[in-house]
Design an enzyme around this catalytic site. Structure first.
Site, short mmCIF file in Angstrom:
data_model
loop_
_atom_site.label_atom_id
_atom_site.label_comp_id
_atom_site.label_asym_id
_atom_site.label_seq_id
_atom_site.Cartn_x
_atom_site.Cartn_y
_atom_site.Cartn_z
N ASP A 129 0.73 -1.11 -0.17
CA ASP A 129 -0.01 -0.05 0.08
C ASP A 129 0.76 1.14 -0.05
OD1 ASP A 129 -2.72 -0.88 0.07
OD2 ASP A 129 -2.20 -1.74 2.16
N ASP A 188 -6.86 -3.72 -5.75
CA ASP A 188 -6.52 -2.40 -5.33
C ASP A 188 -5.05 -2.13 -5.74
OD1 ASP A 188 -8.35 -4.30 -3.77
OD2 ASP A 188 -8.44 -2.87 -2.17
N THR A 248 -12.84 -13.50 -3.34
CA THR A 248 -13.03 -12.20 -2.88
C THR A 248 -12.87 -12.19 -1.42
OG1 THR A 248 -14.63 -9.97 -3.12
CG2 THR A 248 -15.65 -12.40 -2.42
N ARG A 260 -16.24 -1.30 -5.24
CA ARG A 260 -14.97 -0.66 -5.21
C ARG A 260 -13.73 -1.09 -5.96
NH1 ARG A 260 -14.86 0.16 -0.26
NH2 ARG A 260 -13.43 -0.87 0.55
N TRP A 264 -11.38 0.72 -8.58
CA TRP A 264 -9.74 0.56 -8.39
C TRP A 264 -9.24 0.25 -9.78
CZ3 TRP A 264 -9.29 3.24 -4.46
CH2 TRP A 264 -9.50 2.85 -3.41
N SER A 376 -16.29 -3.37 4.21
CA SER A 376 -16.37 -4.73 4.08
C SER A 376 -17.47 -5.44 4.70
CB SER A 376 -15.11 -5.19 4.79
OG SER A 376 -15.29 -6.85 4.46
N SER A 379 -17.37 -8.81 6.44
CA SER A 379 -16.93 -8.87 7.78
C SER A 379 -17.47 -7.99 8.64
CB SER A 379 -15.48 -8.37 7.61
OG SER A 379 -14.60 -9.37 6.87
#
Length: 411
Positions: A129, A188, A248, A260, A264, A376, A379
């Site tokens: 990241d 991402d 996923t 999303r 991305w 998410s 989750s």
């Protein structure tokens, strides 16, 4: 979640009035953003004092570290994260955007302060990241100031990111220490390639460029279905370079289209075309855009549900962050594509609807700009909440729309 839905037809009509009075509208929108960000700046030290924990699922290695940036709200409380969190660079980037629009020294001062808190990440090789963290902060700052030190940080960060590249698989590894995957690559990660392309532009060293191109090409080959929707996670065998599984993590199901993630991909391949002028990237971006905007479940207000295939649509959470990323990408794509007029109209409609129906009231929500994003859903994490990256790409999209109207360069 209460959202005032504007039909697509009305939204597009609104775009024209928005464009014609864009300067006045943008002045008001950014004035509101300044007020909200001042609220946020006042809330951050309070959250530090009360010991606000790092985000849910604490970023690996961040325990005990200084909390530097806002990420979201948790039970109405401001959640801060350490620099190691993938979202840490967005708030500094927002501050730079406020400086870019207003020219006010106070925003430059705050941007410099919060950007400095991310610098330690330039040598953190434990994450992919780097672009999100460093380029959104230092990269945006360098674009506006040409600060030589910022340039050094960008280059060092690109070198660090490059260490995660595997020549056999041809991609940059996303996550470490995951039991479900051995060498996972998430869609991402396309966003982090901008850091590598920028490093080649700054140094003349083509090694960064070559890694970015390899990753983009391999992702194009393995992440996308025939309809140009994208998987979220692709796992690789680093001995053979072959794909071992496609899954996923944040979308509804392995074969669904996490919104999303689609955004991305759209943004990533549009950006790749900017740096390479390779038409296959432009075509890929156009096909992703077509999938997103022509999908039967694309909402009338152009702000996607968290997943295009979520079973409970229309009673599923929206994702304002996906909409903001999409709008920003479409503004850039409008420069390159024969479909540019249509892309700009869609981006305008997204911005109109986000502004009218998804913004926080001034003084509320601890200073976040946009509401109704989803981190998410599987989750049950960060569902229907503000998210810092929604705010970042919203401001970026607004600035891009302004430059396009004024016929100025985006970059």
């Amino acid at each position: 979640m209460k959202i005032r839905v504007i039909s697509s037809a009305v939204a597009l009509i609104s775009c024209f009035s928005y464009s014609n009075a864009q300067t006045a509208d943008l002045n008001k929108i950014f004035a509101d953003a300044e007020k909200q960000t001042k609220v946020m700046l006042a809330e951050i030290p309070k959250a530090k004092t009360t010991g606000s924990a790092a985000t849910v699922g604490v970023t690996p290695g961040s325990a005990g570290q200084e909390l530097v940036s806002p990420r979201t709200l948790d039970s109405s409380k401001l959640r801060l994260v350490s620099s190691r969190d993938w979202t840490s660079g967005f708030f500094p980037g927002e501050l730079w955007f406020l400086y870019e629009f207003t020219g006010k020294k106070e925003w430059k001062t705050e941007a410099e302060k919060y950007t400095a808190s991310i610098e330690r990440e330039k040598t953190n090789a434990g994450t992919h990241d780097m672009g999100f963290k460093v380029y959104c902060s230092f990269g945006t700052g360098y674009r506006l100031t040409k600060d030589a030190h910022y340039k050094e940080v960008i280059i060092e960060s690109a070198k660090t990111l490059s260490t995660r590249f595997n020549k056999v698989a041809g991609v940059i590894k996303s996550w470490d220490n995951r039991t479900k995957w051995k060498y996972p690559v998430i869609i991402d990660n396309m966003m982090n390639l901008e850091l590598l392309f920028a490093a080649t532009k700054l140094t003349g060293d083509s090694s960064f460029y070559k890694i970015a191109v390899s990753h983009a090409n391999t992702t194009m080959k393995n992440h996308f279905r025939e309809d140009y929707s994208s998987y979220h996670v692709v796992d690789y065998d680093t001995v053979s370079g072959k794909v071992t599984q496609r899954t996923t993590h944040q979308g509804y199901a392995n074969e669904s289209a996490w919104s999303r993630g689609q955004a991305w991909g759209l943004y990533g391949y549009t950006m790749c075309y900017r740096f390479t002028k390779d038409k296959k990237y432009l075509q890929q971006a156009e096909k992703i855009a077509a999938y997103m905007t022509k999908h039967k479940n694309f909402p009338k207000d152009f702000v996607p549900y968290y997943d295009y295939d979520a079973p409970g649509i229309p009673n599923e959470p929206r994702d304002a962050s996906a909409a903001a990323v999409m709008a920003s990408a479409l503004y850039e794509l409008s420069l390159y594509s024969k479909n540019g007029v249509a892309y700009k109209k869609i981006a305008d409609a997204v911005i109109v609807n986000l502004t009218k129906s998804y913004r926080s009231a001034i003084g509320e929500n601890r200073g976040f700009l946009l509401l109704h994003s989803t981190g998410s859903k599987p989750s049950n994490s960060e569902v229907d909440v503000p998210l810092c990256y929604a705010d970042y790409y919203y401001l970026e999209a607004l600035l891009r729309s302004k430059k396009l109207k004024e016929k100025k360069q985006l970059f």
